[in-house]
Design an enzyme around this catalytic site. Sequence first.
Site, mmCIF file in Angstrom:
data_model
loop_
_atom_site.group_PDB
_atom_site.id
_atom_site.type_symbol
_atom_site.label_atom_id
_atom_site.label_comp_id
_atom_site.label_asym_id
_atom_site.label_seq_id
_atom_site.Cartn_x
_atom_site.Cartn_y
_atom_site.Cartn_z
ATOM 1 C CG HIS A 68 45.777 47.335 42.237
ATOM 2 N ND1 HIS A 68 44.496 46.062 41.915
ATOM 3 C CD2 HIS A 68 47.174 46.447 42.004
ATOM 4 C CE1 HIS A 68 45.170 45.217 41.733
ATOM 5 N NE2 HIS A 68 46.929 44.695 42.008
ATOM 6 C CD GLU A 69 51.229 48.188 42.209
ATOM 7 O OE1 GLU A 69 51.270 48.100 42.794
ATOM 8 O OE2 GLU A 69 50.213 47.347 41.530
HETATM 9 ZN ZN LIG Z 1 48.454 43.974 42.334
#
Ligand SMILES: [Zn+2]
Length: 388
Positions: A68-69
């Site tokens: 996600h990051e």
């Molecule tokens: Zn985020």
Amino acid sequence: MFGGSFRVARIFGIDIEIHPSWLLILAFVSYSLSEGVFPDQYEGWSTTEYWVVGITAAVLLFVTVLIHELAHALVAKRRGLEVPRITLFIFGGVSHLARQPASAGEEFQIAAAGPATSLVIAVISGGLALLFQEVDDRGEAIFMYLSLVNLALAIFNILPGFPLDGGRVLRSIAWKKTGSFRRATRVAAGVGEVFGYVLIAGGFFLLLGGGLLNGLWFMFIGWFLLGAARNETANLQLEGVLKRLTARDVMQTDFPTITPGMPIQDVVEEHMVGQGERAVMVALGGAVSGILTVTDVRRVPKDEWRNTPAQRVMTPRADIVTVQPTTPAVEVLLLLGERKLNQVPVLEEGRMVGLVTRREILERLQLAETLGENQGAADEPAAAPTSP
Ligand SMILES: [Zn+2]
């Protein structure tokens, strides 16, 4: 806030760091999955199996948080915005951006990439869980868990309050509408504060209802969101204050001057210890020949101070970093940090008109009563993955 983090990998030129608090949450998630969630849902495994499956699912959860990051970071990098590092910590992950996004469109794309990625991971994991259903219920358990948590992550992160991704999306839209980054930040941070309070209140009621761990966890996340939202507003004020100031506003004009032949023993006694100056200008008949700083003096053994003239250890004029009176104070502060300097002379048409010290700028910051990390950061609380 992320002091004590250690680097574990480097992906796409981005340092991946782990904060010690992350180990706590990893242990806690592993424990609650192995001793609570999986034993409740699946029968007939051995204790070892519950733990192997629990730890695997917990580690994979954080792998998906990292993906996600990375989604945020890669979109940012593609748009020319550097991301020196990603930190995993107790509430999830943070992508440290080198600067604030330059446009509403840029901010929108960077922010939206995270939840979109979590949603895709949720769908893929859900598909894998279905595939495993008939084959191996341990695989099913892991992927079903990943699917649900990533769905929760996507939904939680899209809440429209800063510092959540949804808050950034909201800011980019408000930014586009109003044309003002500051006003948009105030709106998104305001909503973020409200969410912080709601989570704290919700956690408190959970606590009263007997849900001790979940209650505390919600309050903890709420408290974190509240702090981050307030910090963003504070940074904005700080930038606003600093932006209006130039080197001329923060420089001292009565800087001390000495002659090149003065022994540094005298300089230390009269100016450094005597007046608390960290630097003095070395000049002869109005012409600046260099600057003598505490750092320069420290390089000389104490017993030689009496016989060492200032000009021998000073930083000569040619090597001095200088600024103009019109240089913004923000740039001066960045320059001091980059070059690890404590002061920088201000020159106007080749003549020295003042000296800006780090101490003076920092005092201005305290005057504004706003201290904080002056950098963009995307924060992702990892929802409530620990609810058994
Ligand atoms: Zn985020």
